[in-house]
Structures are given as structure tokens and as C-alpha cells.
Design a protein around this motif. Structure first.
Motif, mmCIF file in Angstrom:
data_model
loop_
_atom_site.group_PDB
_atom_site.id
_atom_site.type_symbol
_atom_site.label_atom_id
_atom_site.label_comp_id
_atom_site.label_asym_id
_atom_site.label_seq_id
_atom_site.Cartn_x
_atom_site.Cartn_y
_atom_site.Cartn_z
ATOM 1 N N MET A 1 0.816 -1.186 0.000
ATOM 2 C CA MET A 1 0.000 0.000 0.000
ATOM 3 C C MET A 1 0.866 1.258 0.000
ATOM 4 S SD MET A 1 -3.239 0.606 2.306
ATOM 5 C CE MET A 1 -3.987 2.138 2.560
ATOM 6 N N ALA A 2 1.943 1.228 0.763
ATOM 7 C CA ALA A 2 2.844 2.380 0.807
ATOM 8 C C ALA A 2 3.525 2.584 -0.545
ATOM 9 C CB ALA A 2 3.878 2.203 1.902
ATOM 10 N N THR A 3 3.842 1.478 -1.209
ATOM 11 C CA THR A 3 4.480 1.577 -2.520
ATOM 12 C C THR A 3 3.551 2.204 -3.540
ATOM 13 O OG1 THR A 3 5.748 -0.420 -2.022
ATOM 14 C CG2 THR A 3 5.654 0.270 -4.312
ATOM 15 N N SER A 4 2.289 1.803 -3.548
ATOM 16 C CA SER A 4 1.350 2.376 -4.513
ATOM 17 C C SER A 4 1.117 3.859 -4.220
ATOM 18 C CB SER A 4 0.025 1.616 -4.513
ATOM 19 O OG SER A 4 -0.626 1.733 -3.265
ATOM 20 N N GLY A 5 1.128 4.244 -2.958
ATOM 21 C CA GLY A 5 1.002 5.653 -2.596
ATOM 22 C C GLY A 5 2.195 6.456 -3.078
ATOM 23 N N ALA A 6 3.389 5.893 -2.931
ATOM 24 C CA ALA A 6 4.606 6.564 -3.383
ATOM 25 C C ALA A 6 4.604 6.717 -4.906
ATOM 26 C CB ALA A 6 5.834 5.792 -2.928
ATOM 27 N N VAL A 7 4.173 5.672 -5.603
ATOM 28 C CA VAL A 7 4.099 5.733 -7.064
ATOM 29 C C VAL A 7 3.096 6.802 -7.503
ATOM 30 C CG1 VAL A 7 3.416 4.445 -9.132
ATOM 31 C CG2 VAL A 7 4.871 3.363 -7.418
ATOM 32 N N ALA A 8 1.961 6.878 -6.824
ATOM 33 C CA ALA A 8 0.950 7.888 -7.163
ATOM 34 C C ALA A 8 1.493 9.296 -6.952
ATOM 35 C CB ALA A 8 -0.306 7.671 -6.328
ATOM 36 N N ILE A 9 2.248 9.495 -5.886
ATOM 37 C CA ILE A 9 2.849 10.808 -5.627
ATOM 38 C C ILE A 9 3.869 11.144 -6.707
ATOM 39 C CG2 ILE A 9 4.378 12.065 -4.055
ATOM 40 C CD1 ILE A 9 2.910 10.657 -1.753
ATOM 41 N N ILE A 10 4.689 10.194 -7.091
ATOM 42 C CA ILE A 10 5.699 10.429 -8.135
ATOM 43 C C ILE A 10 5.025 10.781 -9.456
ATOM 44 C CG2 ILE A 10 7.471 9.294 -9.536
ATOM 45 C CD1 ILE A 10 8.268 7.774 -6.942
ATOM 46 N N PHE A 11 4.001 10.020 -9.844
ATOM 47 C CA PHE A 11 3.286 10.335 -11.087
ATOM 48 C C PHE A 11 2.598 11.688 -11.001
ATOM 49 C CE2 PHE A 11 3.174 5.703 -12.363
ATOM 50 C CZ PHE A 11 3.901 5.905 -13.525
#
Length: 66
Positions: A1-11
Motif C-alpha cells: 500500500m505504501a508503494t502504490s502511494g509513493a508511485v501515485a505521488i511520483i506520477f
């Protein structure tokens, strides 16, 4: 879940300028500051007739004399 949040922030950060340009273009088109056939003068004193206008760009027909 933290990884998908980080990816969303980067995008989100990477696409910030692009999305801003798209929404600005849509807003500009909806405002209709000028229409095809209008004569306009730009800040650099270039004068021309609007030949096309879409969400991304405006095309002018200019005349040069020398």
C-alpha cells in the motif's frame, strides 16, 4: 500500500505541468477571448488574423512587409 502511494505521488508530481497545461488550454478555449477571423496584436507587435483555434494552440495568418 505504501508503494502504490509513493508511485501515485511520483506520477502526480511528474505530470503536474502537463495536467496544468491541459486544463489551462481547456479553460482558455471555453473563455473564447477571440474567434476565427478576429485580428489580434501580440505583445511583440506581431499582428495577424486568427485562422484556427483549438485547446492547445492558436494559429495566425501574418503579413510581412520589408
Amino acid at each position: 500500500m505504501a508503494t502504490s502511494g509513493a508511485v501515485a505521488i511520483i506520477f502526480g508530481l511528474a505530470l503536474q505541468n502537463t495536467l496544468g497545461d491541459v486544463f489551462s488550454g481547456i479553460t482558455f478555449t471555453q473563455g473564447r477571448p477571440f474567434v476565427i477571423g478576429d485580428w489580434i496584436m501580440l505583445s511583440d507587435r506581431t499582428e495577424g488574423r486568427v485562422t484556427a483555434n483549438n485547446w492547445h494552440s492558436t494559429f495566425l495568418l501574418t503579413f510581412r512587409t520589408r
